[in-house]
Design a protein around this motif. Structure first.
Motif, short mmCIF file in Angstrom:
data_model
loop_
_atom_site.label_atom_id
_atom_site.label_comp_id
_atom_site.label_asym_id
_atom_site.label_seq_id
_atom_site.Cartn_x
_atom_site.Cartn_y
_atom_site.Cartn_z
N ALA A 120 0.84 -1.20 0.00
CA ALA A 120 0.00 0.00 0.00
C ALA A 120 0.88 1.25 0.00
CB ALA A 120 -0.91 -0.01 1.23
N GLY A 121 0.29 2.35 -0.43
CA GLY A 121 0.95 3.66 -0.33
C GLY A 121 1.92 4.00 -1.44
N LEU A 122 2.14 3.10 -2.37
CA LEU A 122 3.06 3.40 -3.47
C LEU A 122 2.39 4.35 -4.46
CD1 LEU A 122 4.57 -0.13 -4.17
CD2 LEU A 122 5.56 1.74 -2.85
N ARG A 123 3.13 5.32 -4.95
CA ARG A 123 2.60 6.29 -5.89
C ARG A 123 3.63 6.63 -6.96
NH1 ARG A 123 -1.13 4.78 -3.45
NH2 ARG A 123 -2.68 5.95 -2.27
N SER A 124 3.18 6.64 -8.21
CA SER A 124 4.03 7.15 -9.30
C SER A 124 3.62 8.58 -9.64
CB SER A 124 3.85 6.28 -10.55
OG SER A 124 2.54 6.44 -11.09
N PHE A 125 2.41 8.98 -9.20
CA PHE A 125 1.81 10.28 -9.50
C PHE A 125 1.61 10.45 -11.00
CE2 PHE A 125 4.17 10.64 -5.51
CZ PHE A 125 3.14 10.97 -4.66
N ASN A 126 1.43 9.34 -11.69
CA ASN A 126 1.16 9.33 -13.12
C ASN A 126 -0.19 8.65 -13.33
OD1 ASN A 126 1.01 9.03 -15.87
ND2 ASN A 126 2.93 7.91 -16.10
N MET A 127 -1.23 9.46 -13.47
CA MET A 127 -2.58 8.91 -13.56
C MET A 127 -2.89 8.29 -14.93
SD MET A 127 -3.96 9.05 -10.64
CE MET A 127 -5.69 8.74 -10.99
N LEU A 137 -7.29 3.46 -5.60
CA LEU A 137 -8.64 3.03 -5.23
C LEU A 137 -8.60 1.90 -4.21
CD1 LEU A 137 -10.36 3.14 -8.74
CD2 LEU A 137 -10.51 4.82 -6.89
N THR A 138 -7.65 0.97 -4.37
CA THR A 138 -7.54 -0.14 -3.42
C THR A 138 -7.16 0.37 -2.04
OG1 THR A 138 -6.91 -1.67 -5.18
CG2 THR A 138 -6.36 -2.32 -2.93
N ASP A 139 -6.21 1.29 -1.97
CA ASP A 139 -5.83 1.86 -0.68
C ASP A 139 -7.04 2.49 0.02
OD1 ASP A 139 -3.16 1.17 -0.74
OD2 ASP A 139 -2.45 3.10 -1.49
N ARG A 140 -7.84 3.21 -0.75
CA ARG A 140 -8.94 3.98 -0.14
C ARG A 140 -9.98 3.10 0.55
NH1 ARG A 140 -11.77 5.85 2.55
NH2 ARG A 140 -12.92 7.82 2.53
N ILE A 141 -10.12 1.85 0.08
CA ILE A 141 -11.16 0.99 0.69
C ILE A 141 -10.57 -0.13 1.53
CG2 ILE A 141 -12.89 1.50 -1.08
CD1 ILE A 141 -12.19 -1.14 -2.43
N SER A 142 -9.27 -0.06 1.82
CA SER A 142 -8.63 -1.11 2.63
C SER A 142 -8.70 -0.79 4.11
CB SER A 142 -7.17 -1.29 2.20
OG SER A 142 -7.09 -1.80 0.89
N ASP A 143 -8.77 -1.84 4.91
CA ASP A 143 -8.82 -1.69 6.38
C ASP A 143 -7.42 -1.71 6.99
OD1 ASP A 143 -11.88 -2.02 7.05
OD2 ASP A 143 -11.40 -3.48 5.50
N LEU A 144 -6.53 -2.51 6.39
CA LEU A 144 -5.15 -2.60 6.86
C LEU A 144 -4.25 -2.35 5.67
CD1 LEU A 144 -2.97 -3.28 8.97
CD2 LEU A 144 -3.33 -5.71 8.46
N LEU A 156 0.48 8.10 2.19
CA LEU A 156 -0.84 7.89 2.78
C LEU A 156 -1.16 8.96 3.82
CD1 LEU A 156 -0.90 4.00 3.19
CD2 LEU A 156 -1.96 5.39 1.39
N THR A 157 -0.15 9.38 4.56
CA THR A 157 -0.34 10.44 5.55
C THR A 157 -0.79 11.74 4.88
OG1 THR A 157 1.35 9.46 6.98
CG2 THR A 157 0.76 11.76 7.40
N LYS A 158 -0.12 12.09 3.78
CA LYS A 158 -0.48 13.31 3.04
C LYS A 158 -1.88 13.22 2.46
CE LYS A 158 4.28 14.40 1.73
NZ LYS A 158 5.28 14.39 0.61
N GLU A 159 -2.34 12.00 2.16
CA GLU A 159 -3.67 11.81 1.59
C GLU A 159 -4.75 11.70 2.66
OE1 GLU A 159 -3.51 8.52 -1.18
OE2 GLU A 159 -1.75 9.35 -2.19
N GLY A 160 -4.36 11.83 3.93
CA GLY A 160 -5.33 11.87 5.01
C GLY A 160 -5.72 10.54 5.61
N PHE A 161 -4.94 9.49 5.35
CA PHE A 161 -5.33 8.16 5.82
C PHE A 161 -5.27 8.02 7.34
CE2 PHE A 161 -5.15 7.04 1.44
CZ PHE A 161 -5.92 5.89 1.31
N LEU A 162 -4.48 8.85 8.00
CA LEU A 162 -4.38 8.74 9.45
C LEU A 162 -5.67 9.20 10.14
CD1 LEU A 162 -0.70 9.82 10.21
CD2 LEU A 162 -1.63 7.57 9.62
N THR A 163 -6.54 9.89 9.39
CA THR A 163 -7.83 10.32 9.95
C THR A 163 -8.96 9.39 9.52
OG1 THR A 163 -8.34 11.78 8.07
CG2 THR A 163 -7.04 12.71 9.88
N MET A 164 -8.63 8.36 8.78
CA MET A 164 -9.65 7.42 8.27
C MET A 164 -9.72 6.17 9.15
SD MET A 164 -8.89 7.63 4.18
CE MET A 164 -8.70 9.22 3.35
N PRO A 165 -10.82 5.43 9.09
CA PRO A 165 -10.96 4.21 9.90
C PRO A 165 -10.18 3.04 9.30
CG PRO A 165 -12.91 4.51 8.57
CD PRO A 165 -12.06 5.73 8.34
N SER A 166 -8.89 3.23 9.18
CA SER A 166 -8.02 2.17 8.65
C SER A 166 -6.69 2.25 9.39
CB SER A 166 -7.79 2.33 7.14
OG SER A 166 -7.29 3.62 6.84
#
Length: 359
Positions: A120-127, A137-144, A156-166
């Motif tokens: 999880a958390g890998l990014r190329s920033f190339n959409m 999309l997979t990261d956004r709906i994962s629990d762990l 993931l921290t920059k994308e706000g995951f630390l405030t999500m229920p995961s």
């Protein structure tokens, strides 16, 4: 007994999953059911492949392949859902960034089954990359979310995951465990070095498969022109996918490199251990080059494995002939200490302990 379903679709995922499967079998606390979507099927995915690598054979093989992204992902979503309704697992585990990854996560989440995303958390920033869409999309709906590096955690921290229920966890890279385990026996299971009459440190290993390179003829020409130039100094061995080989033939492109058929995992490990350096557009091979203490030239405009570049183990060259040649020449004059621990130790054990907590 608690149960997990592991969704796999590409051969690299099977190699990574083998690490976790061995740990699961060691402790015997949970049952694992493996589902192979069939996304990347080839002859090396036969029973022999599983037997040689001590990988548990899939309970289900969905045989979904050869389709466009939408049709493939849609069929996988339907078939995986059917499996999950039968198996009723406590957790679904997915790896990486393939269509199988996204379909597995979606099917599980819609059935209110917990999702574990490894890598999880890998990014190329190339959409424009299908893989980037799948991993986001997979990261956004994962629990762990199991992250291989500090950079992945930061993304993931920059994308706000630390405030999500995961839960976000840095485990290290599971591929490191796989390379360490299988490298011990690769010389017994592969004769590719002798078959090709290769000398240690006297050849370059190259792989080119990404759509941005294979479907852009100018990119493809530039990369192979660079490889042909390097071949004047050291033999260049290119295990090439039949589709890419067909493109070269249709375009009447012929370069002075040694193109060979796709190879198995043990052959690849042997080539990695004996080559001088690696030229690739593969994400996994960038890391495997590092694990085998080899420099890597990345034939892309970006990489998810930024630590390799920032620490001098790899160089981004894109599909630019002169840049690739320049990187090759520079690495020939470079002595590098590969002992830096970028990707952790005993990663499979760490991931297993995290999964046990949420099962």
């Amino acid at each position: 007994m608690k149960k997990i379903v592991t969704i796999l679709g590409a051969r690299p995922q099977f190699v990574k999953a083998a690490v976790l499967s061995r740990v699961i079998l060691k402790y015997k606390a949970i049952k694992e059911v493996i589902v192979h979507t069939g996304q990347h099927y080839d002859a090396n995915m036969s029973d022999i492949f599983f037997e040689e690598m001590n990988i548990p054979k899939p309970t289900y093989n969905l045989a979904i392949n050869g389709l466009n992204h939408g049709a493939m992902t849609g069929q996988m979503l339907q078939k995986i859902e059917e499996v999950l309704l039968i198996e009723k697992p406590d957790v679904v585990v997915v790896y990486g960034d393939t269509n199988s990854t996204l379909a597995g996560a979606l099917a599980a989440k819609k059935l209110d089954i917990k999702v574990v995303h490894i890598e999880a958390g890998l990014r190329s920033f190339n959409m424009k990359m299908p893989e980037e869409i799948n991993r986001i999309l997979t990261d956004r709906i994962s629990d762990l979310l199991i992250c291989p590096t500090d950079t992945a955690v930061e993304n993931l921290t920059k994308e706000g995951f630390l405030t999500m229920p995961s839960k976000v966890v840095k485990s290290g890279d599971i591929m490191k465990d796989a390379v360490a385990f299988y490298s011990e026996t690769s010389s017994e299971k592969s004769d590719i070095i002798s078959t090709l009459n290769l000398q240690h440190n006297k050849f370059v290993l190259a792989t080119i498969h990404r759509q941005e390179n294979t479907d852009d003829i100018e990119n493809l020409k530039a990369i192979f022109e660079a490889l042909a130039h390097i071949n004047k100094d050291k033999r260049v061995i290119v295990p090439l996918h039949p589709r890419t080989k067909s493109i070269l033939e249709k375009q009447h492109l012929n370069f002075a490199v040694e193109i060979i058929d796709p190879i198995g995992y043990f052959d690849m490990l042997e080539l990695l251990q004996h080559c001088n350096l690696v030229v690739t557009d593969s994400g996994g091979l960038q890391k495997e080059a590092f694990f085998n203490k080899k420099h890597c030239i990345v034939a892309r405009e970006e990489t998810e494995w930024v630590e390799l570049v920032s620490n001098g183990f790899a160089k981004i060259a894109g599909a630019h002939k002169n840049t690739i040649i320049s990187a090759y020449n520079e690495f020939q004059q470079t002595v590098t200490n590969f002992e830096m621990n970028l990707f952790g130790e005993h990663v499979g054990e760490k991931i297993y302990k995290e999964i046990i907590e949420i099962v």
